[in-house]
Design a protein around this motif. Structure first.
Motif, PDB file in Angstrom:
ATOM      1  N   TYR A 141       8.666  12.788  -2.283  1.00  0.00           N
ATOM      2  CA  TYR A 141       9.485  12.797  -1.072  1.00  0.00           C
ATOM      3  C   TYR A 141      10.941  12.570  -1.507  1.00  0.00           C
ATOM      4  O   TYR A 141      11.193  12.035  -2.582  1.00  0.00           O
ATOM      5  N   GLN A 142      11.869  12.961  -0.666  1.00  0.00           N
ATOM      6  CA  GLN A 142      13.247  12.563  -0.908  1.00  0.00           C
ATOM      7  C   GLN A 142      13.442  11.170  -0.321  1.00  0.00           C
ATOM      8  O   GLN A 142      13.533  11.021   0.901  1.00  0.00           O
ATOM      9  N   TRP A 143      13.494  10.070  -1.080  1.00  0.00           N
ATOM     10  CA  TRP A 143      13.447  10.020  -2.534  1.00  0.00           C
ATOM     11  C   TRP A 143      12.541   8.869  -2.900  1.00  0.00           C
ATOM     12  O   TRP A 143      12.983   7.751  -3.135  1.00  0.00           O
ATOM     13  N   LYS A 144      11.272   9.162  -2.923  1.00  0.00           N
ATOM     14  CA  LYS A 144      10.232   8.171  -3.215  1.00  0.00           C
ATOM     15  C   LYS A 144       8.974   8.924  -3.597  1.00  0.00           C
ATOM     16  O   LYS A 144       8.892  10.157  -3.476  1.00  0.00           O
ATOM     17  N   TRP A 145       7.944   8.194  -4.028  1.00  0.00           N
ATOM     18  CA  TRP A 145       6.652   8.786  -4.361  1.00  0.00           C
ATOM     19  C   TRP A 145       5.570   8.197  -3.470  1.00  0.00           C
ATOM     20  O   TRP A 145       5.593   7.003  -3.167  1.00  0.00           O
ATOM     21  N   GLY A 146       4.650   9.047  -3.056  1.00  0.00           N
ATOM     22  CA  GLY A 146       3.490   8.582  -2.309  1.00  0.00           C
ATOM     23  C   GLY A 146       2.248   8.778  -3.161  1.00  0.00           C
ATOM     24  O   GLY A 146       2.086   9.817  -3.816  1.00  0.00           O
ATOM     25  N   TYR A 147       1.366   7.801  -3.185  1.00  0.00           N
ATOM     26  CA  TYR A 147       0.157   7.872  -4.004  1.00  0.00           C
ATOM     27  C   TYR A 147      -1.083   7.709  -3.134  1.00  0.00           C
ATOM     28  O   TYR A 147      -1.145   6.808  -2.286  1.00  0.00           O
ATOM     29  N   ASP A 148      -2.042   8.585  -3.354  1.00  0.00           N
ATOM     30  CA  ASP A 148      -3.336   8.526  -2.663  1.00  0.00           C
ATOM     31  C   ASP A 148      -4.434   8.585  -3.711  1.00  0.00           C
ATOM     32  O   ASP A 148      -4.533   9.569  -4.455  1.00  0.00           O
ATOM     33  N   TYR A 149      -5.259   7.547  -3.771  1.00  0.00           N
ATOM     34  CA  TYR A 149      -6.393   7.522  -4.690  1.00  0.00           C
ATOM     35  C   TYR A 149      -7.526   8.326  -4.046  1.00  0.00           C
ATOM     36  O   TYR A 149      -8.120   7.898  -3.049  1.00  0.00           O
ATOM     37  N   LEU A 150      -7.820   9.485  -4.613  1.00  0.00           N
ATOM     38  CA  LEU A 150      -8.743  10.421  -3.987  1.00  0.00           C
ATOM     39  C   LEU A 150     -10.191  10.256  -4.458  1.00  0.00           C
ATOM     40  O   LEU A 150     -11.124  10.405  -3.671  1.00  0.00           O
ATOM     41  N   LYS A 151     -10.378   9.992  -5.758  1.00  0.00           N
ATOM     42  CA  LYS A 151     -11.734   9.874  -6.308  1.00  0.00           C
ATOM     43  C   LYS A 151     -11.774   8.759  -7.337  1.00  0.00           C
ATOM     44  O   LYS A 151     -10.775   8.454  -7.986  1.00  0.00           O
ATOM     45  N   GLY A 152     -12.964   8.184  -7.487  1.00  0.00           N
ATOM     46  CA  GLY A 152     -13.122   7.117  -8.455  1.00  0.00           C
ATOM     47  C   GLY A 152     -12.880   5.757  -7.837  1.00  0.00           C
ATOM     48  O   GLY A 152     -12.670   5.621  -6.626  1.00  0.00           O
ATOM     49  N   GLU A 153     -12.915   4.738  -8.658  1.00  0.00           N
ATOM     50  CA  GLU A 153     -12.702   3.380  -8.171  1.00  0.00           C
ATOM     51  C   GLU A 153     -11.306   3.267  -7.563  1.00  0.00           C
ATOM     52  O   GLU A 153     -10.311   3.615  -8.179  1.00  0.00           O
ATOM     53  N   GLY A 154     -11.241   2.785  -6.355  1.00  0.00           N
ATOM     54  CA  GLY A 154      -9.973   2.694  -5.642  1.00  0.00           C
ATOM     55  C   GLY A 154      -9.804   3.777  -4.598  1.00  0.00           C
ATOM     56  O   GLY A 154      -8.763   3.837  -3.929  1.00  0.00           O
ATOM     57  N   GLU A 155     -10.819   4.641  -4.445  1.00  0.00           N
ATOM     58  CA  GLU A 155     -10.738   5.724  -3.470  1.00  0.00           C
ATOM     59  C   GLU A 155     -10.396   5.187  -2.082  1.00  0.00           C
ATOM     60  O   GLU A 155     -10.993   4.225  -1.603  1.00  0.00           O
TER      61      GLU A 155
END
Length: 389
Positions: A141-155
């Protein structure tokens, strides 16, 4: 696209170290473990096997190129000096030599094939994102990051990563400080050591690039497209990078921080994050009091909005201020809700649909009642739910 050499010697962050050294002559600037080093002239110290292979490839290719340069220019200058006209030498009178032409065609061809064969192994490994232990989507994004845990531990875990507000304040004041200047974030990306982490990249507005030099990773994040890369950190610690694609005026304020922890520490972190998610899962039907929403909205604003709109709500440059803003003061709360859900100005103001209904309601209520905006207006989570439909 990914690159075999994300930075030569962590060039961009390494350059930051040089700039800071000159700009802060009165204070010492030290190497940042997992980040840039002062006067760094080579690759960043590798923390993955891929990065180590890239470092080795760079060294080997450099040696080959230097040897070729010495051989070619050595013969050339020897001939120039030893067979110059002033020493009485006369040019030879001969036609082409088939053997020589075959030699200077075959030898470079074999050298190039050999160099390509060495690099191919690393490039193929770089592209193999199969059998990942954990899959994470990184959205620029302007100006940052977005994180989504999709698979695995932490989904199911998701969050935004933004430059720490104290570092933005230091930058605005022209007073840089600390070895991690402009690299400190509010929420580091946490991953376990010795696990294959697949990173899926995309963006919502312009092209960004997710890059961690110590991991040997650089992958463009392109709106409307999905790309992927991977890494397997072989040591614990904090590792830093930056957006590596010019993405607008706040490009310098888009750091990346990956925290590599042990498997046990990662499990504990996942458990803690899921408890936070459960705590944030407010009932959208709940009727909040103004004071409670304002208090919560202040925290949401500080974490997500202050970096652009400033803590005082005045904005900066092309970023519109919220203090005394006609949209914020408007009794029609639907206008401001639409801006947060859909964004505006071609992405200059990004959409914030990823926030919960309560968080959006809280931050809107906060802006309507902060600074000089004493409207006493309140937006309930139910209003956001209705607007999403």
């Amino acid at each position: 696209m990914s690159s075999i050499s994300p930075w030569l010697g962590a060039g961009r962050v390494g350059l930051t170290g040089w700039i800071l050294l000159g700009a802060t002559a009165a204070q010492a600037v030290n190497d940042l473990p997992g980040g840039p080093a002062v006067r760094q002239m080579s690759y960043a110290k590798p923390a993955t096997q891929i990065a180590a292979q890239m470092d080795w490839l760079h060294s080997v290719m450099m040696v080959i190129c230097v040897l070729i340069c010495i051989a070619v220019f050595g013969v050339m200058f020897y001939s120039i000096l030893k067979h110059r006209k002033s020493r009485g030498h006369k040019p030879a009178d001969f036609h082409e030599s088939v053997k020589v032409e075959i030699a200077w065609t075959v030898v470079p061809f074999l050298i190039v094939i050999g160099m390509g064969a060495m690099a191919t192994k690393t490039v193929v490994a770089q592209k193999d994102t199969t059998n990942a232990d954990i899959t994470i989507k990184a959205t620029g994004y302007q100006w940052k990051w977005g994180y989504d845990y999709l698979k695995g531990e932490g989904e199911g875990i998701s969050f935004l990563q933004t430059l720490d507000t104290s570092h933005r304040a230091m930058s605005d004041a022209g007073q840089p400080a600390g070895d991690d200047y402009l690299l400190k974030v509010d929420n580091p990306l946490v991953v376990p050591v010795d696990s294959k982490i697949r990173i899926i990249t995309t963006a919502t507005d312009v092209i960004h690039a997710w890059m961690i030099p110590q991991f040997g990773v650089k992958q463009d994040a392109i709106p409307g497209f999905v790309r992927d890369t991977w890494f397997r950190a072989d040591k614990t610690g904090d590792f830093y990078g930056q957006c590596a694609e010019l993405c607008g005026k706040e490009h310098a304020y888009m750091p990346i921080h990956v925290k590599v922890v042990s498997a046990a520490e990662y499990t504990a972190w996942v458990d803690a994050e899921k408890k936070k998610i459960a705590a944030r899962a407010d009932d959208p039907k709940k009727e909040w009091k103004l004071a409670d929403l304002v208090a919560r909205g202040e925290k949401v604003y500080a974490a997500n909005c202050a970096v652009c709109h400033q803590a005082n709500g005045k904005g900066a440059g092309p970023i519109k201020g919220l203090d005394a803003s006609p949209v914020v003061l408007d009794a029609d709360k639907g206008r401001q809700i639409a801006v947060l859900l859909n964004g505006q100005n071609n992405g200059a103001m990004p959409a914030w649909k990823q926030l919960s209904d309560t968080e959006i309601a809280a931050v809107i209520t906060y802006t309507k009642n902060a600074w000089s905006n004493r409207t006493e207006q309140i937006v309930q989570p139910a209003d956001i739910v209705a607007a999403r439909k």
